[in-house]
Design an enzyme around this catalytic site. Structure first.
Site, PDB file in Angstrom:
ATOM      1  N   GLY A  12       0.824  -1.210   0.000  1.00 45.99           N
ATOM      2  CA  GLY A  12       0.000   0.000   0.000  1.00 45.99           C
ATOM      3  C   GLY A  12       0.855   1.255   0.000  1.00 45.99           C
ATOM      4  N   GLY A  14      -0.374   4.533   0.444  1.00 49.85           N
ATOM      5  CA  GLY A  14      -1.087   5.688   0.975  1.00 49.85           C
ATOM      6  C   GLY A  14      -0.105   6.474   1.840  1.00 49.85           C
ATOM      7  N   TYR A  15      -0.653   7.306   2.738  1.00 46.47           N
ATOM      8  CA  TYR A  15       0.229   8.127   3.581  1.00 46.47           C
ATOM      9  C   TYR A  15       1.183   7.263   4.410  1.00 46.47           C
ATOM     10  CZ  TYR A  15      -2.931  11.988   2.505  1.00 46.47           C
ATOM     11  OH  TYR A  15      -3.664  12.938   1.846  1.00 46.47           O
ATOM     12  N   ALA A  16       0.671   6.158   4.975  1.00 48.96           N
ATOM     13  CA  ALA A  16       1.499   5.338   5.864  1.00 48.96           C
ATOM     14  C   ALA A  16       2.563   4.566   5.078  1.00 48.96           C
ATOM     15  CB  ALA A  16       0.603   4.370   6.651  1.00 48.96           C
ATOM     16  N   ASN A  39       1.501  -1.653  -4.779  1.00 51.63           N
ATOM     17  CA  ASN A  39       0.308  -0.800  -4.677  1.00 51.63           C
ATOM     18  C   ASN A  39      -0.576  -1.001  -5.900  1.00 51.63           C
ATOM     19  OD1 ASN A  39      -1.024   1.448  -3.135  1.00 51.63           O
ATOM     20  ND2 ASN A  39      -0.822   2.482  -5.110  1.00 51.63           N
ATOM     21  N   LYS A  40      -1.877  -0.958  -5.662  1.00 50.14           N
ATOM     22  CA  LYS A  40      -2.873  -1.208  -6.717  1.00 50.14           C
ATOM     23  C   LYS A  40      -2.702  -0.256  -7.907  1.00 50.14           C
ATOM     24  CE  LYS A  40      -7.077  -0.414  -5.293  1.00 50.14           C
ATOM     25  NZ  LYS A  40      -8.340  -0.516  -4.604  1.00 50.14           N
ATOM     26  N   VAL A  83      -2.984  -6.666  -4.013  1.00 54.89           N
ATOM     27  CA  VAL A  83      -2.724  -7.749  -3.062  1.00 54.89           C
ATOM     28  C   VAL A  83      -4.004  -8.566  -2.903  1.00 54.89           C
ATOM     29  CG1 VAL A  83      -2.090  -8.279  -0.674  1.00 54.89           C
ATOM     30  CG2 VAL A  83      -1.027  -6.338  -1.839  1.00 54.89           C
ATOM     31  N   GLU A 170     -16.454  18.682   5.451  1.00 53.70           N
ATOM     32  CA  GLU A 170     -15.531  19.262   4.459  1.00 53.70           C
ATOM     33  C   GLU A 170     -16.144  19.215   3.057  1.00 53.70           C
ATOM     34  OE1 GLU A 170     -11.576  17.444   5.144  1.00 53.70           O
ATOM     35  OE2 GLU A 170     -11.124  19.326   6.167  1.00 53.70           O
ATOM     36  N   LYS A 379      -4.987  24.826   6.848  1.00 54.61           N
ATOM     37  CA  LYS A 379      -5.346  23.590   6.132  1.00 54.61           C
ATOM     38  C   LYS A 379      -4.463  23.427   4.892  1.00 54.61           C
ATOM     39  CE  LYS A 379      -7.417  19.870   5.508  1.00 54.61           C
ATOM     40  NZ  LYS A 379      -8.596  19.175   5.314  1.00 54.61           N
TER      41      LYS A 379
HETATM   42  P1  NAD Z   1     -16.329   9.573  10.909  1.00 56.01           P
HETATM   43  O1  NAD Z   1     -16.551   8.192  11.381  1.00 56.01           O
HETATM   44  O2  NAD Z   1     -15.360  10.427  11.607  1.00 56.01           O
HETATM   45  O3  NAD Z   1     -17.721  10.379  10.853  1.00 56.01           O
HETATM   46  C1  NAD Z   1     -18.904   9.765  10.408  1.00 56.01           C
HETATM   47  C2  NAD Z   1     -20.123  10.506  10.946  1.00 56.01           C
HETATM   48  O4  NAD Z   1     -21.281   9.816  10.472  1.00 56.01           O
HETATM   49  C3  NAD Z   1     -20.224  10.507  12.460  1.00 56.01           C
HETATM   50  O5  NAD Z   1     -20.564  11.796  12.903  1.00 56.01           O
HETATM   51  C4  NAD Z   1     -21.329   9.481  12.762  1.00 56.01           C
HETATM   52  O6  NAD Z   1     -22.054   9.788  13.936  1.00 56.01           O
HETATM   53  C5  NAD Z   1     -22.191   9.614  11.525  1.00 56.01           C
HETATM   54  N1  NAD Z   1     -23.001   8.407  11.264  1.00 56.01           N
HETATM   55  C6  NAD Z   1     -22.621   7.107  11.378  1.00 56.01           C
HETATM   56  N2  NAD Z   1     -23.640   6.284  11.050  1.00 56.01           N
HETATM   57  C7  NAD Z   1     -24.689   7.082  10.706  1.00 56.01           C
HETATM   58  C8  NAD Z   1     -26.020   6.825  10.280  1.00 56.01           C
HETATM   59  N3  NAD Z   1     -26.499   5.592  10.120  1.00 56.01           N
HETATM   60  N4  NAD Z   1     -26.808   7.882  10.008  1.00 56.01           N
HETATM   61  C9  NAD Z   1     -26.349   9.153  10.124  1.00 56.01           C
HETATM   62  N5  NAD Z   1     -25.106   9.445  10.543  1.00 56.01           N
HETATM   63  C10 NAD Z   1     -24.272   8.426  10.826  1.00 56.01           C
HETATM   64  O7  NAD Z   1     -15.938   9.399   9.334  1.00 56.01           O
HETATM   65  P2  NAD Z   1     -15.151  10.404   8.386  1.00 56.01           P
HETATM   66  O8  NAD Z   1     -15.669  11.775   8.503  1.00 56.01           O
HETATM   67  O9  NAD Z   1     -15.164   9.759   7.040  1.00 56.01           O
HETATM   68  O10 NAD Z   1     -13.672  10.370   8.952  1.00 56.01           O
HETATM   69  C11 NAD Z   1     -12.933   9.145   8.994  1.00 56.01           C
HETATM   70  C12 NAD Z   1     -11.592   9.389   9.649  1.00 56.01           C
HETATM   71  O11 NAD Z   1     -10.789  10.238   8.829  1.00 56.01           O
HETATM   72  C13 NAD Z   1     -11.733  10.072  11.003  1.00 56.01           C
HETATM   73  O12 NAD Z   1     -10.781   9.526  11.881  1.00 56.01           O
HETATM   74  C14 NAD Z   1     -11.414  11.513  10.701  1.00 56.01           C
HETATM   75  O13 NAD Z   1     -10.832  12.161  11.810  1.00 56.01           O
HETATM   76  C15 NAD Z   1     -10.436  11.398   9.546  1.00 56.01           C
HETATM   77  N6  NAD Z   1     -10.534  12.569   8.655  1.00 56.01           N
HETATM   78  C16 NAD Z   1      -9.859  13.685   9.013  1.00 56.01           C
HETATM   79  C17 NAD Z   1      -9.917  14.815   8.218  1.00 56.01           C
HETATM   80  C18 NAD Z   1      -9.150  16.055   8.633  1.00 56.01           C
HETATM   81  O14 NAD Z   1      -8.303  15.970   9.517  1.00 56.01           O
HETATM   82  N7  NAD Z   1      -9.419  17.206   8.046  1.00 56.01           N
HETATM   83  C19 NAD Z   1     -10.697  14.818   7.056  1.00 56.01           C
HETATM   84  C20 NAD Z   1     -11.414  13.654   6.712  1.00 56.01           C
HETATM   85  C21 NAD Z   1     -11.320  12.536   7.533  1.00 56.01           C
END
Ligand code: NAD
Length: 403
Positions: A12, A14-16, A39-40, A83, A170, A379
């Site tokens: 993979g 990605g970032y890691a 990587n794919k 993989v 976002e 950001k």
């Molecule tokens: P998340 O899991 O953080 O958020 C998902 C949201 O959907 C939650 O608020 C949850 O309560 C809600 N949810 C879950 N099931 C639901 C349902 N059935 N109906 C309605 N709402 C529901 O997912 P994400 O936003 O994709 O983030 C994933 C990871 O990536 C996280 O750890 C996040 O911190 C990280 N991330 C960080 C950044 C950044 O730093 N700017 C940006 C994108 C993602």
């Protein structure tokens, strides 16, 4: 003295995974080890920029760069392949381009969408988890807006976003910037557009203070987004989402339905290891898997615990921690090759920023709360730093966000 080069295999980019390789090629000599990266795709994509592609503010090509630009081919062999199986005991990985043996394995296979078994979600909602899904999301919205011109069906101008986590918020931030432009192009009155974000929990973005979260809500609501908090989505169908409101199920109608409420680690994790939950395996403090000191799991496939005992919780899976995990893994591989003790990983949390389009945002950086233009600027710094950290200044100059 007989001398055998150890085989290091990284799965993979990605970032890691790419951070691991970028560091490995700096600290390990050609004679010391044979390093292979699988990587794919032939490119790395900035997964934290995908919401911009999905909303139409960035072409997908802008958020990707060839892995060949990072890999030193004198030291690392890059194999574009998928993989298909990890045999941890036989120390062999199967791929679409054949089998690869390893002495040391780094599993960094990233994330996928997770619909938690919600009926119809995989079939009827789009997601934002890869360049392909981001482009598809954008195309679906645009196609529905074009349809509206002949259908005059308000459903075609309605967008439902499931989940108000980072990805959802976002994405909404970008949407409210790009949709007025899309409306102008197609001669549609923007006030006819309905954007609804449905969130299961009664509040959103719990990692931020009430003041910062309110800033995000005000910003988005003032641009037409409607939030439904405390309403879990229980199904998706051809008409939109079915949500639970006060124990009653209600149909919300929209032609564009986007699921941003769930991610999980690669499904290959469950097939390859025991004790895996949602594609993530708890790792030891040196980032190896229990019982396998030669196998590291990092990034979105790893649960890296914060603390010990009952109170321990996994750190959120972010690009920031993924890159630190990659660098630490490379360091530990070097130590292990030297016959020295590997070191525990210590997370250095530099903060988090959630963008609200190009010019606004909320965040906590070095312990200080920021919002508005300063958050938007931070950001861009964070996004550019990620490119520079992995690919160096030249790549940062072409792919960074300060062009
Ligand atoms: P998340 O899991 O953080 O958020 C998902 C949201 O959907 C939650 O608020 C949850 O309560 C809600 N949810 C879950 N099931 C639901 C349902 N059935 N109906 C309605 N709402 C529901 O997912 P994400 O936003 O994709 O983030 C994933 C990871 O990536 C996280 O750890 C996040 O911190 C990280 N991330 C960080 C950044 C950044 O730093 N700017 C940006 C994108 C993602």
């Amino acid at each position: 003295m007989s001398y055998e080069r150890k085989k290091i295999l990284v799965l993979g980019a990605g970032y890691a995974g790419l951070s691991t390789v970028a560091k490995l090629q700096k600290v390990i000599g050609v004679q010391e080890a044979d390093i292979t990266l699988i990587n794919k795709n032939e490119y790395h994509y900035e997964s934290t920029w995908l919401h911009e592609t999905a909303a139409g503010s960035m072409n997908w090509e802008e958020g990707v760069y060839p892995i060949a630009k990072v890999v030193d081919n004198m030291k690392v062999r890059f194999i574009p392949a998928e993989v298909t199986k990890i045999d941890r005991d036989a120390k062999v990985v199967e791929t679409t381009q054949g089998e690869f043996e390893f002495d040391t394995l780094v599993v960094s296979l990233g994330f996928e969408s997770e619909s938690f078994g919600i009926k119809g979600m995989d079939e009827f909602a789009t997601s934002i988890v890869s360049p392909e899904t981001a482009v598809h999301t954008r195309e679906v919205i645009e196609k529905n807006f074009i349809n509206y011109k002949s259908s005059k069906d308000p459903k075609d101008l309605s967008i439902l976003v499931g989940g108000a986590g980072f990805t959802g918020v976002e994405f909404l931030g970008e949407l409210v910037e790009t949709l007025p432009e899309l409306c102008k192009v197609h001669g549609i009155d923007y006030s006819m557009v309905k954007i609804t974000c449905v969130e299961a929990m009664p509040s959103m973005l719990p990692m931020f203070s009430d003041e910062l979260t309110q800033h995000a809500v005000d910003f988005l609501e003032s641009r037409g987004v409607e939030f439904m908090l405390g309403n879990p989505i229980v199904a998706a169908n051809e008409n939109g989402f079915v949500v639970k409101i006060n124990d009653e199920e209600q149909q919300l109608e929209a032609s564009s339905v986007i699921w941003t409420a769930g991610v999980r680690g690669s499904r290959l994790m469950e097939e390859s290891f025991e004790g895996v939950k949602r594609g993530r395996i708890v790792v030891k403090d040196d980032l190896t898997i229990d019982g396998y000191p030669n196998i590291f799991a990092i990034g979105d496939v790893a649960a890296v615990m914060n603390g010990t005992g009952e109170n321990a919780r996994p750190y959120p899976t972010t690009a920031q921690i993924a890159m630190q995990l990659g660098e630490h893994t490379a360091k530990n591989i070097k130590l292990s090759l030297n016959g020295e003790k590997m070191e525990p990983f210590v997370y250095d949390d530099k903060g988090t920023v959630c963008s609200l389009g190009n010019g606004d945002g909320i965040g906590v950086v070095m312990g200080k709360e920021i919002k508005g233009k300063s958050a938007a600027f931070m950001k861009k710094v964070i996004d550019t730093r990620a490119v520079v950290k992995i690919g160096g200044l030249v790549l940062g100059a072409t792919k960074g966000k300060f062009l």
